[in-house]
Structure formats: C-alpha cells, structure tokens
Design an enzyme around this catalytic site. Structure first.
Site, short mmCIF file in Angstrom:
data_model
loop_
_atom_site.label_atom_id
_atom_site.label_comp_id
_atom_site.label_asym_id
_atom_site.label_seq_id
_atom_site.Cartn_x
_atom_site.Cartn_y
_atom_site.Cartn_z
N SER A 181 0.80 -1.23 0.00
CA SER A 181 0.00 0.00 0.00
C SER A 181 0.83 1.28 0.00
O SER A 181 0.40 2.28 -0.56
CB SER A 181 -0.94 0.01 1.20
OG SER A 181 -0.23 -0.14 2.40
N HIS A 209 -4.96 -3.35 -3.04
CA HIS A 209 -4.57 -2.36 -4.05
C HIS A 209 -4.35 -2.98 -5.42
O HIS A 209 -3.82 -2.32 -6.32
CB HIS A 209 -3.31 -1.61 -3.59
CG HIS A 209 -3.56 -0.83 -2.34
ND1 HIS A 209 -4.10 0.45 -2.36
CD2 HIS A 209 -3.39 -1.16 -1.04
CE1 HIS A 209 -4.23 0.87 -1.11
NE2 HIS A 209 -3.81 -0.08 -0.29
N LYS A 240 -11.66 0.64 -2.27
CA LYS A 240 -10.64 1.35 -3.05
C LYS A 240 -11.08 1.37 -4.52
O LYS A 240 -11.96 2.15 -4.85
CB LYS A 240 -9.28 0.70 -2.79
CG LYS A 240 -8.94 0.75 -1.27
CD LYS A 240 -7.55 0.34 -0.95
CE LYS A 240 -7.34 0.10 0.53
NZ LYS A 240 -7.58 1.25 1.40
#
Ligand SMILES: Cc1ncc(COP(=O)(O)O)c(C=O)c1O
Length: 391
Positions: A181, A209, A240
């Site tokens: 991250s 991610h 995200k």
C-alpha cells in the site's frame, strides 16, 4: 490525564508526527474541495473513479428505497439482506472462487479472518511491509509471529524451515499483499506459492490495491498469474478501486462457512448497510464488463504517463517501476515531507505526507496515486510542480 495526552501530543508535534483531519466538502473525484478551494487530488484509492459513479449511486439509491438505510442486525441474526448475498455471489464468480464473505471494512476482514485461521501455538510469517490491519489481525490471533524482510524469499524459506521444525504439526500461515500500500510494488506471488506448497503452509493474500487494477477484468494478482487455486485466502476491500465500502474474503466454501462461524468481526458486528453492498455489486458488475476492462486499461495509460513524467529523483526505481497506481515519492525526513506536501497544496494539489508509524521512521514520503479519472494535463501539472519544488 488531560495533561498526559497534551504532553504526548506535544511530543508528536516536536517530531513532525502529529496528524490532523482536513474537511473535504465535495464528493470524491480527481478534484476535491477544501475550505472553498478546489484541489487536484492525487491521494485517493478510488483508482477507477467509481466512488461517485452514476451507476453506483443509482444502485445505492434503489437499495435504499427497497431496504432502507441500516441493516438492523448482524448477518447471523436478522441482518442478512439480499444485497449482501447478491454481492457475495458476484464476488465469488468474478474472483473465480467457490464462495465469498463480506465484512464492514477491509480492516474488519483482516481482524476477523486471521484469528479464525490460526491460534496459539500456530505460526504466522508476515511480510515486514504488510498493512496495519494484517499485523493487528496476526497479533490478535495469539499465534507465534515472525516477520520476514520485505519480499525476501530466502528469509521466508528459512522461517518456514524453522516453523516446520519447531512447530511440527501446527498450522503455518504466510501473510502478504499483492500490491504494497505505501510502496506500490508487488509480491513475488509465483515463488511464494511454490514455497507455501513445499512447506504445507496456508497463504493469505491481501489484494486491496490490486483488485480493479491488475489482472483480467481487475481480478487481482492471483488471477493475473493464474494462481487463483493456489491462494488459500484471497482478501480484499470494496473501498478502493471498487469505489464503495467494506472488505471481503474469497476462497473455498468450507473456508467461508468456517469464517461465518468463527470470524468475530463478522459475527459480532451489524451487517454492512444494504445500499453500500448494492453499490459494491454494481462495481463488481462494471469491472466484469467490457466497459470495466476499458476503464482499467485507461488507468494503465495514466499510470504509464505518470511513470514517464515524474522526475526520477524521489522515486525508488526498484519499487516504483509502474507496477501499480501507487508512486511513493520518498523524502525521508518527516518535516521535509510535510513541507513538500504543503508546497504542493499551495500549488493546488492534494498529496498528504505519509509518516511514521504508517511507514518506517525516516522513510516519510508522498504517496502519489493516479486514477483513471485524472486528465493528462492534471498529471503533467503535478509532475511539473514536483520538479519545481524538489531541491
Ligand atoms: C493493504 C490494505 N489492506 C487493508 C486495508 C483496509 O481496508 P479498508 O479501508 O476497507 O478497511 C487497507 C486500507 O488502507 C490496505 O491498504
């Protein structure tokens, strides 16, 4: 008591490690508003620009009209609503696993799942740069915890040998991320899978991610490397690239049934808001569609543009070679990182400094993230401003 915290806060300030909230008075997007001024935002994880997407908004609105706002109870009592089940079945199909389970956040997914997988006298081997949620989950499990240096396969191998010798017959869990991250680099997944198989260990992979960014239809690194069946626990977040909120675990049906019975952050928490589950489902459907794949490829165009334009000085070449949408601009000193972030903010860009304890002491950085929603001129403008502001 008051004085005690005041002193502690002062100590943080003295080391440039104090943190403050800033009010964003607009929706998420490539531009946000702070105190009446627009800033180009290079700090969000909304990689595909879905957080304020009309399809997700519409899905949430329809679900609010049908199911209301709150879920009312935990999933195992009376909060198990149709949007949760629809989302889980879409997630499992998209990720190519037998089943999926949603949590109210990625943090809750880690905190509930890891202690359900291993306990006292089992062993966890975790990458040094893993996210706080994984570390906290690992600590909470009570298992014997060993940290291996970032992506260091030889060290992991020797830890595995040690664990097999000293904890024969116990479970060994390897925990890592597909895209790290704060550094934006990737785990060597193929080699990790080879190691975990050789030692009969379990592998938990946090794809927070990577989903939406890597792999066919954004299915993540395991799918990109054709290793779906070799990763025992695929963790991720809906917060995200998927633009909504919540966390998930994908894996075998037995794993998911076990988590329903043992993951405390799932059992003892009210179910996620149905509108959020509906929005996440719209995001999964979008990603699985040709339009979703197009958006992901647009993101990669933006990533390559950023890679080409960012001055080389602050980039750690080894770690940042366009492996994800995250570009760590390493400054080192905490105060210097704050100053650079402030200079960028003066220039109209939001890129907050990331400091200890999120990253190691003396490894402060700007974590620049690019999204499919950024326009080329915005990326060019940021890179020029950085160039002007670095010594
Ligand atoms: C690698 C990683 N895992 C898990 C999480 C937690 O996910 P969530 O924000 O959905 O709680 C984050 C969030 O920052 C993350 O970066």
């Amino acid at each position: 008591m008051e004085d005690l915290f005041a002193e502690d806060l002062e100590a943080l300030r003295a080391r440039s490690l104090d943190r403050h909230l800033r009010e964003i008075s607009s929706a998420q997007g490539p531009e946000v508003e702070i105190a009446g001024r627009r800033f180009i935002n290079f700090s969000s994880n909304d990689y595909l620009g879905l957080a304020n997407d009309p399809q997700l908004r519409e899905a949430a609105t329809v679900a609010i009209n049908e199911f209301g706002v709150g879920a009312g109870a935990s999933r195992l009592i009376s909060g198990n609503l149709s949007p949760h089940l629809r989302l889980e079945s879409a997630l499992a199909k998209w990720k190519g696993t037998e089943a999926a389970l949603c949590f109210s956040s990625g943090y809750a997914a880690a905190l509930g799942t890891i202690p359900a997988l291993v306990g006292k006298s089992d062993v966890i081997l975790i990458d040094k740069l893993c996210h706080a949620s994984l570390i906290d989950g690992a600590k909470l499990s009570g298992a014997v915890l060993r940290v291996f240096p970032h992506n260091h396969l030889r060290k992991l191998e020797s830890h595995l040998e040690w664990a097999q010798r000293e904890y024969a017959g116990k479970r060994i869990l390897v925990v890592t991320e597909s895209v790290f991250s704060m550094d934006g680099d990737r785990a060597p997944l193929r080699e990790l899978v080879e190691l975990k198989k050789r030692f009969g260990a379990l592998l938990t992979l946090d794809e927070a991610h990577a989903v939406g960014v890597i792999g066919p239809n954004g299915r993540g690194l395991a799918a990109a490397e054709n290793l779906n069946d070799d990763v025992d626990v695929q963790m991720g977040t809906l917060s995200k690239a998927l633009g909504a909120n919540g966390g998930y675990i994908c894996g075998s049906r037995t794993l998911i049934e076990w988590l329903i019975n043992r993951a405390r952050s799932f059992i003892y928490s009210t179910a996620p808001a149905p509108a959020i589950a509906a929005a996440a489902l719209a995001a999964v459907d979008f990603l699985a569609s040709p339009q979703g794949e197009e958006r992901r490829l647009l993101l990669w165009e933006r990533i390559r543009l950023m890679q080409g334009l960012l001055p080389r000085a602050g980039l750690n070449e080894e770690q940042s070679g366009a492996r994800s949408a995250i570009f760590p601009w390493i400054v080192g000193d905490e105060e210097a990182a704050l100053n650079l972030a402030a200079a960028l903010q003066n220039g109209g860009f939001l890129v907050p400094a990331i400091r200890y304890p999120t990253v190691a002491k003396g490894a402060a950085r700007l974590r620049i993230t690019v999204t499919a929603a950024h326009e080329e001129p915005q990326i060019r403008a940021l890179c020029e401003t950085i160039e002007r502001n670095v010594p």
